[in-house]
Design a protein around this motif. Structure first.
Motif, PDB file in Angstrom:
ATOM      1  N   ARG A 173      30.091  37.290  43.904  1.00  0.00           N
ATOM      2  CA  ARG A 173      30.969  36.272  43.321  1.00  0.00           C
ATOM      3  C   ARG A 173      30.916  35.011  44.175  1.00  0.00           C
ATOM      4  O   ARG A 173      30.753  35.058  45.394  1.00  0.00           O
ATOM      5  CB  ARG A 173      32.395  36.801  43.230  1.00  0.00           C
ATOM      6  CG  ARG A 173      33.409  35.821  42.635  1.00  0.00           C
ATOM      7  CD  ARG A 173      34.754  36.476  42.400  1.00  0.00           C
ATOM      8  NE  ARG A 173      35.312  37.106  43.580  1.00  0.00           N
ATOM      9  CZ  ARG A 173      35.422  38.424  43.774  1.00  0.00           C
ATOM     10  NH1 ARG A 173      35.037  39.254  42.822  1.00  0.00           N
ATOM     11  NH2 ARG A 173      35.937  38.912  44.891  1.00  0.00           N
ATOM     12  N   ALA A 233      34.509  29.380  39.427  1.00  0.00           N
ATOM     13  CA  ALA A 233      34.501  30.779  39.878  1.00  0.00           C
ATOM     14  C   ALA A 233      33.521  31.538  38.987  1.00  0.00           C
ATOM     15  O   ALA A 233      33.674  31.515  37.760  1.00  0.00           O
ATOM     16  CB  ALA A 233      35.884  31.396  39.802  1.00  0.00           C
ATOM     17  N   GLU A 242      40.618  37.944  40.548  1.00  0.00           N
ATOM     18  CA  GLU A 242      39.309  38.416  40.990  1.00  0.00           C
ATOM     19  C   GLU A 242      38.954  39.741  40.311  1.00  0.00           C
ATOM     20  O   GLU A 242      37.816  39.941  39.881  1.00  0.00           O
ATOM     21  CB  GLU A 242      39.297  38.588  42.509  1.00  0.00           C
ATOM     22  CG  GLU A 242      39.297  37.274  43.276  1.00  0.00           C
ATOM     23  CD  GLU A 242      39.291  37.499  44.771  1.00  0.00           C
ATOM     24  OE1 GLU A 242      39.470  38.674  45.194  1.00  0.00           O
ATOM     25  OE2 GLU A 242      39.107  36.526  45.521  1.00  0.00           O
ATOM     26  N   GLN A 253      31.192  35.245  38.552  1.00  0.00           N
ATOM     27  CA  GLN A 253      30.811  36.612  38.935  1.00  0.00           C
ATOM     28  C   GLN A 253      29.364  36.834  38.491  1.00  0.00           C
ATOM     29  O   GLN A 253      29.006  36.597  37.336  1.00  0.00           O
ATOM     30  CB  GLN A 253      31.736  37.638  38.261  1.00  0.00           C
ATOM     31  CG  GLN A 253      31.585  39.047  38.780  1.00  0.00           C
ATOM     32  CD  GLN A 253      32.281  39.262  40.118  1.00  0.00           C
ATOM     33  OE1 GLN A 253      33.217  38.516  40.469  1.00  0.00           O
ATOM     34  NE2 GLN A 253      31.830  40.252  40.873  1.00  0.00           N
TER      35      GLN A 253
END
Length: 569
Positions: free
Chosen positions: A85, A113, A145, A115
């Motif tokens: 990540r 953000a 998260e 992943q």
């Protein structure tokens, strides 16, 4: 590793391509995940981003309104360098992104953000990412998260599932194609066996009838000659069929060995025309030859190249109605392309459909046949042509305007500078076939085969004795003192190999040992030479070849090297 190097990695790109997901339509499963991650992370922009060559492509997106962007402006490409990540709280404070036009200009991205989406083997394909136009100094909460990681796993699971379904569909299609190929192969096998039975029965009928005539006491000399000619002609036809079958076996197993010399292809064409002339004349065809002037020297096996051209001519003659036309053209050098010679055989016969052209050079492939099988043949001639031409470094092709429009076959071979004997020199001169009178011992448990061979040899001036078993040969041959022994291999009491070793070890000057057998594959020839035989001839024996071997045996009574006649296998 720099992002550019990773993204340009051919292995990673090949894996991405193998998933077959790029440039596919939107799918609800991916759209639902993007909506959910946008809501859970309270982000106006959410994307399933796959990083391809020179671009980033969005399988699903919210807030961007486009399906792809240039890779140069990608933030996600840096995420692929991370283990799982990447979170950028404020892009303006990160030197990697502060000058990015998507940050400094429209839409003014300030938070990122992402992943990483990885395959089971750990290959990164892209990201599930969220973006915002406002910075988030605190980054993501632990709950956010967890949501991003879990939903990224769901995206990757959907990608893997999609690939599995595509692979399964491809496998099902392959299995269906394989089953259809097996059905076609089985059909061709059945058709071939029917053709083979028909083609072998055809010559057997006149042979049987001619033999019956010869057993009748009311016949004259002319009738004997005519019946004998029929038997010889039909037996030769059967031998040709069997030789073709054996040639196919050798070609498919890669066992064909070429005896290469440099020869003029025009001589090959002339020999092939002579072979096919009776067939052409029987059908009343006009055969027109146009051979380019000058030498056309190729490196090839004369016998095999004659076989190739004869097959092409025979094919044209058989599939052209009576009174047709066959044109043969030989072009050399600049007219065909550098360093090549091209042979074209064109007819005005029944022609071929596009489907038949696609299979013309496959084994057992023929056009539609009626029950009369008037064209004849086993459907293997053109397959042999292609294989033999390729062994010579050439190519062959076919074309036709369709049914009734005739056919054209093209063959090309590489030219060579002539430095060795021509085709007729490779075959050997007539003197090779003149055998002096010899004492010949024959051993064969097939009495008819032994007697007919003895009759032929006696008619050619040889003195012959016949034994039908190894024991009889060992008892009678020492007193007869043969110059040459013709031995069958499959004898009942002692096989021909053992008999050859025994005769070879005798105290007297040993005879020339020649195996005459139906076992005539490469391994049989090797075994025969190892057992002491000087040569191996395949049944039915070519009498010309036998004469040539006997001629050499007469001139070289004590051989230092084995005789090596052509051996069908």
């Amino acid at each position: 590793m720099e992002p550019t190097a990773l993204l340009a990695d051919d292995t990673r790109l090949a894996v991405l391509e193998s998933y077959g997901i790029l440039d596919t339509p939107p799918e609800k499963a991916f759209d639902d995940v993007v909506k959910l991650v946008s809501q859970l992370l309270d982000a106006p922009i959410a994307v399933v981003n796959l990083l391809a060559r020179g671009r980033q492509w969005f399988k699903s997106e919210i807030g961007l309104g486009v399906r792809e962007m240039p890779l140069d402006d990608s933030i996600c490409k840096f995420a692929l360098l991370e283990e799982s990540r990447m979170v950028v709280p404020d892009t303006l404070e990160d030197p990697r992104f502060s000058c990015n036009p998507l940050v400094s200009g429209t839409p003014g991205l300030r938070f990122y953000a992402g992943q990483v989406l990885k395959t089971r083997d750990g290959v990164p394909l892209g990201t599930l990412c969220v973006l915002d136009t406002a910075p988030r100094p605190q980054g993501l909460t632990a709950q956010q998260e967890f949501a991003l990681a879990t939903l990224a796993q769901q995206v990757m699971s959907q990608i893997e599932l999609r690939k599995a379904l595509v692979d399964q569909q491809a496998l099902i299609a392959q299995q269906a194609a394989a089953q259809e190929a097996l059905r076609q192969a089985d059909r061709k096998k059945d058709e071939f066996l029917a053709m083979l039975a028909h083609e072998l029965r055809n010559p057997l009928a006149p042979i049987t009838s001619a033999a019956a005539i010869l057993t009748n006491f009311k016949f004259d000399e002319a009738m004997v000659r005519r019946a004998s000619a029929i038997i010889s002609r039909q037996a030769s036809h059967m031998t040709s069929l069997i030789d073709d079958l054996l040639d196919v076996s050798r070609v498919t197993r890669g066992k064909v060995e070429l005896e290469l010399v440099e020869l003029d292809i025009r001589d090959v064409v002339a020999d092939a025309v002579e072979q096919v002339r009776p067939l052409v004349e029987r059908h009343g065809h006009t055969l027109d030859l146009r051979l380019a002037p000058g030498q056309a020297i190729v490196s090839g096996d004369c016998k095999r190249l004659v076989q190739v051209v004869a097959n092409m001519l025979s094919n044209a003659a058989k599939y052209t109605p009576d009174g047709g036309r066959i044109d043969v053209a030989l072009d050399i050098g600049p007219d065909t392309g550098a360093d090549t010679v091209a042979l074209t055989v064109r007819d005005n016969g029944i022609g071929m459909t596009p489907e038949l052209i696609g299979h013309a050079f496959e084994l057992f492939s023929q056009g539609a046949q009626g029950l009369d099988r008037s064209q004849g043949g086993l459907g293997i001639g053109l397959a042999l042509v292609k294989s033999l031409v390729q062994l010579h470094g050439g190519s062959v092709s076919a074309e036709s305007g369709g049914t009734g429009m005739g056919s054209t076959f093209h063959m090309t071979l590489p030219l060579a500078a002539r430095s060795t004997p021509r085709c007729e020199d490779q075959r050997g001169g007539a003197g090779e076939r003149q055998a002096p009178a010899l004492r010949v011992g024959i051993v064969d448990d097939n009495q008819d085969a032994a007697v007919t061979l003895a009759l032929f040899l006696e008619a050619n001036g040889h003195t012959v004795t016949v034994a039908h078993s190894a024991g009889a040969a060992l008892a009678g041959f020492p007193a007869f003192a043969p110059d040459v022994c013709l031995l069958d291999i499959g004898l009942p009491d002692m096989n021909g190999f053992e008999l050859a070793r025994t005769l070879h070890g005798g105290g007297a000057a040993r005879p020339v040992l020649i195996a005459v057998t139906g076992y005539a594959q490469d391994k049989d020839r090797d075994a025969a030479l190892a057992a002491g035989f000087d040569a191996l001839l395949a049944k039915p024996v070519s009498l010309d070849t036998l004469n040539a071997v006997l001629a050499r045996a007469g001139r070289r009574r004590s051989l230092a090297a084995p005789l090596t006649p052509p051996v069908p296998a």
